[in-house]
Design an enzyme around this catalytic site. Structure first.
Site, short mmCIF file in Angstrom:
data_model
loop_
_atom_site.label_atom_id
_atom_site.label_comp_id
_atom_site.label_asym_id
_atom_site.label_seq_id
_atom_site.Cartn_x
_atom_site.Cartn_y
_atom_site.Cartn_z
N ARG A 1 -18.20 -3.39 1.25
CA ARG A 1 -18.42 -3.83 2.63
C ARG A 1 -19.90 -3.68 3.01
NH1 ARG A 1 -13.69 -0.69 5.59
NH2 ARG A 1 -14.08 0.74 3.87
N LYS B 1 0.84 -1.20 0.00
CA LYS B 1 0.00 0.00 0.00
C LYS B 1 0.88 1.26 0.00
CE LYS B 1 -4.41 0.23 2.28
NZ LYS B 1 -5.09 0.27 3.58
N LEU C 1 -16.69 12.04 7.33
CA LEU C 1 -16.72 11.99 5.85
C LEU C 1 -17.51 10.79 5.34
CD1 LEU C 1 -14.65 9.58 4.69
CD2 LEU C 1 -12.94 11.22 5.38
N ARG C 2 -18.11 10.96 4.17
CA ARG C 2 -18.84 9.87 3.51
C ARG C 2 -18.03 9.38 2.33
NH1 ARG C 2 -23.86 13.43 2.21
NH2 ARG C 2 -22.08 14.83 2.06
N CYS D 1 -19.71 1.63 7.88
CA CYS D 1 -19.95 2.39 9.11
C CYS D 1 -21.28 2.11 9.80
CB CYS D 1 -19.83 3.88 8.82
SG CYS D 1 -18.17 4.32 8.32
N GLU E 1 -14.27 11.63 12.63
CA GLU E 1 -14.39 12.02 11.22
C GLU E 1 -15.80 11.70 10.73
OE1 GLU E 1 -12.28 13.67 9.09
OE2 GLU E 1 -14.22 13.59 8.09
N THR F 1 -13.47 5.78 14.42
CA THR F 1 -14.68 5.74 15.24
C THR F 1 -14.47 4.76 16.38
OG1 THR F 1 -15.98 6.22 13.28
CG2 THR F 1 -17.18 5.29 15.14
N PHE G 1 -31.55 11.44 4.00
CA PHE G 1 -31.59 10.13 4.65
C PHE G 1 -33.01 9.63 4.88
CE2 PHE G 1 -27.27 8.75 5.33
CZ PHE G 1 -26.62 9.86 4.80
C1 UDX Z 1 -21.67 7.29 6.79
C2 UDX Z 1 -21.96 8.69 7.35
O1 UDX Z 1 -22.86 9.38 6.48
C3 UDX Z 1 -20.68 9.47 7.55
O2 UDX Z 1 -20.96 10.72 8.15
C4 UDX Z 1 -19.73 8.65 8.44
O3 UDX Z 1 -18.50 9.31 8.61
C5 UDX Z 1 -19.50 7.28 7.86
O4 UDX Z 1 -20.77 6.61 7.64
P1 UDX Z 1 -21.06 6.29 4.36
O5 UDX Z 1 -21.12 4.95 5.03
O6 UDX Z 1 -19.92 6.61 3.48
O7 UDX Z 1 -21.10 7.45 5.48
O8 UDX Z 1 -22.38 6.43 3.48
P2 UDX Z 1 -23.81 7.15 3.55
O9 UDX Z 1 -23.93 8.04 2.38
O10 UDX Z 1 -24.07 7.74 4.87
O11 UDX Z 1 -24.78 5.90 3.31
C6 UDX Z 1 -24.79 4.79 4.20
C7 UDX Z 1 -25.80 3.76 3.75
O12 UDX Z 1 -27.13 4.23 3.92
C8 UDX Z 1 -25.69 3.37 2.27
O13 UDX Z 1 -25.85 1.98 2.16
C9 UDX Z 1 -26.86 4.08 1.61
O14 UDX Z 1 -27.32 3.42 0.46
C10 UDX Z 1 -27.89 4.04 2.73
N1 UDX Z 1 -28.89 5.12 2.64
C11 UDX Z 1 -28.50 6.42 2.76
C12 UDX Z 1 -30.23 4.79 2.45
O15 UDX Z 1 -30.59 3.62 2.34
N2 UDX Z 1 -31.14 5.82 2.39
C13 UDX Z 1 -30.80 7.12 2.53
O16 UDX Z 1 -31.69 7.97 2.48
C14 UDX Z 1 -29.44 7.43 2.71
#
Ligand code: UDX
Length: 430
Positions: free
Chosen positions: A327, A35, A153-154, A260, A151, A121, A249
């Site tokens: 994942r 890496k 971030l998404r 996450c 953090e 986390t 959401f």
């Molecule tokens: C999430 C958090 O948003 C972020 O702040 C944190 O740091 C890490 O976890 P992430 O896992 O990258 O980020 O994705 P996110 O966009 O939040 O979506 C998570 C899951 O929820 C995805 O599987 C998505 O498809 C699902 N989702 C999201 C829904 O099913 N409906 C929604 O309205 C929004």
């Protein structure tokens, strides 16, 4: 400032790259030699919009470097960010072994005052644990402070989220450390909350669990809409106009996946248990999410009576758009269930197919959406990639053996799909 980032996974790599872009001197450390070798050459190890350019320009400007030597990173830096993985144990608890070993290694290399930061986390109490480990293992009588700076971030928008976060949460033990962090983050000009370490740790889990709760709530409402003959898209819109609720959401579908939400909700339930509390609400959130795929596949099975020898085309494998991350992706669950029922599965994803090949050896991977539709008795949408919105549906229909679509993310307008001659099933809509 001189910064060391330990761990070059999603959070670590993006954090390191962004801090260097803000003008800091950053050393990223990882024990994975392959890496580090790739990153040194400016090749990103994850797919993330904007990352490659930022990585390369900061390496070129000599603000960003990579090493497998933790001692080198620690010695050069004033602030050390722990960004290692915190996977889930079988009982839902967070596995802190990587954090613990990072803390031990930092302790062994501590020769002067440093600030050690948990950015991964981690459950409430981990700041105290890191402090104890360092105190016990340090070789010299030097002082240090431990900070929690979670953090948010998404994936898919990580760089943007890091540069323009809604808030920056900083859990500190004293004012002096708070001031260093205010200085570090001041170029971003975003709201900052200074609090104690325990509260910062809980803020991260409470935020992710709350968002997961919104998703399970809207999915439960979607089931009601479907039975009662209502439309979940309009219901979510109507709820979302209330500024106390918000529209984000509230997208009904196959439920949440990724690295996450599933892990963090389980972890918070476990933490509550550890403190003698039962978090029934979150247990229900998990239960609703776990049932989404069964319900969806059950509906496909009902439509075809038997899935044996049926060809199913899958559009989208990543756990969400704009990432190649698989994942806890719903695609894996759906595909494994379809294969177990004897279906033949073809799949297409714009970026996640390489990683999918290793996990799903029985799937036929396709060059395009049209290829995945060829000869299919049904097409299933699992990830709402933008390019699926722009498909030539007439062509898709002509490729299919039978024009049936099961849309797990409500990407299309049902009326339009029917007008085009598709039998179209979505979530929470008539
Ligand atoms: C999430 C958090 O948003 C972020 O702040 C944190 O740091 C890490 O976890 P992430 O896992 O990258 O980020 O994705 P996110 O966009 O939040 O979506 C998570 C899951 O929820 C995805 O599987 C998505 O498809 C699902 N989702 C999201 C829904 O099913 N409906 C929604 O309205 C929004």
């Amino acid at each position: 400032m001189n910064i060391c980032v330990i761990g070059t996974g999603y959070v670590g790599l993006v954090t390191g790259v962004v801090f260097s872009d803000l003008g800091n001197e950053v050393v990223c450390v990882d024990s994975d030699k392959a890496k580090i070798a790739k990153l040194k050459r400016g090749i990103p190890t994850i797919y993330e919009p904007g990352l490659k350019e930022m990585l390369q320009s900061n390496i070129e400007d000599q603000r960003l470097s990579f090493t497998t030597n933790l001692s080198e990173g620690v010695n050069k830096s004033e602030i050390i960010f722990i960004c290692v993985g915190t996977p889930q144990k079988n009982n839902g608890e967070t596995n802190l072994s990587f954090v613990e070993s990072a803390a031990r290694e930092i302790a062994g290399n501590l020769r002067e005052y440093k600030i050690i930061v948990n950015k991964s986390t981690v459950p409430v109490g981990t700041g105290d644990l890191v402090r104890e480990i360092i105190e016990k293992n340090k070789k010299y009588q030097v002082d240090f402070d431990v900070v929690s700076n979670p953090e948010f971030l998404r994936e898919g928008s990580a760089i943007k989220d890091c540069l323009t976060p809604d808030r920056i949460v900083i859990g500190v033990p004293n004012k002096k450390v708070a001031n260093r962090f205010l200085e570090l983050y001041s170029p971003l000009e975003r709201p900052m909350l200074i609090t104690d370490v325990n509260s910062a740790e809980i803020i991260k889990y409470a935020s992710n669990s709350f968002l997961a709760t919104k998703i399970s709530f809207i999915n439960a409402i979607a089931d009601l809409c479907e039975t009662a003959g209502a439309n979940i898209t309009d219901v979510a819109k109507g709820m979302g106009y209330d500024s106390r609720i918000g529209r984000e959401f509230l997208n009904a579908g196959l439920g949440y996946g990724g690295s996450c939400f599933p892990k963090d909700v389980h972890s918070l339930v476990h933490t509550a248990k550890k403190f003698g509390l039962k978090f029934n609400l979150l247990e229900n959130v998990i239960q609703i999410n776990d049932q989404r795929v069964d319900f969806f596949v059950g509906r496909i099975e009902k439509r075809f009576k038997k899935l044996k020898d049926k060809t199913i085309g899958i559009l989208g494998l990543a756990f969400k758009p704009d990432t190649d991350d698989l994942r806890e992706a719903k695609s894996i669950e759906v595909i494994q269930k379809l294969l177990a029922k004897g279906a033949r599965v073809k799949a297409y994803d714009p970026v996640a197919m390489e990683s999918a090949r290793k996990i799903l050896p029985k799937v036929e991977f396709c060059k395009s959406s049209y290829d995945a539709a060829k000869g299919a008795h049904a097409l299933i949408i699992i990830t709402e990639w933008r390019e699926f919105k722009l498909l030539n549906l007439e062509r898709i229909k002509n490729e299919m053996a039978c024009p049936v679509i099961f849309d797990g993310r409500n990407m299309y307008d049902p009326e339009r799909k029917r007008r085009l001659g598709f039998e179209y099933y979505s979530i929470g809509r008539k």
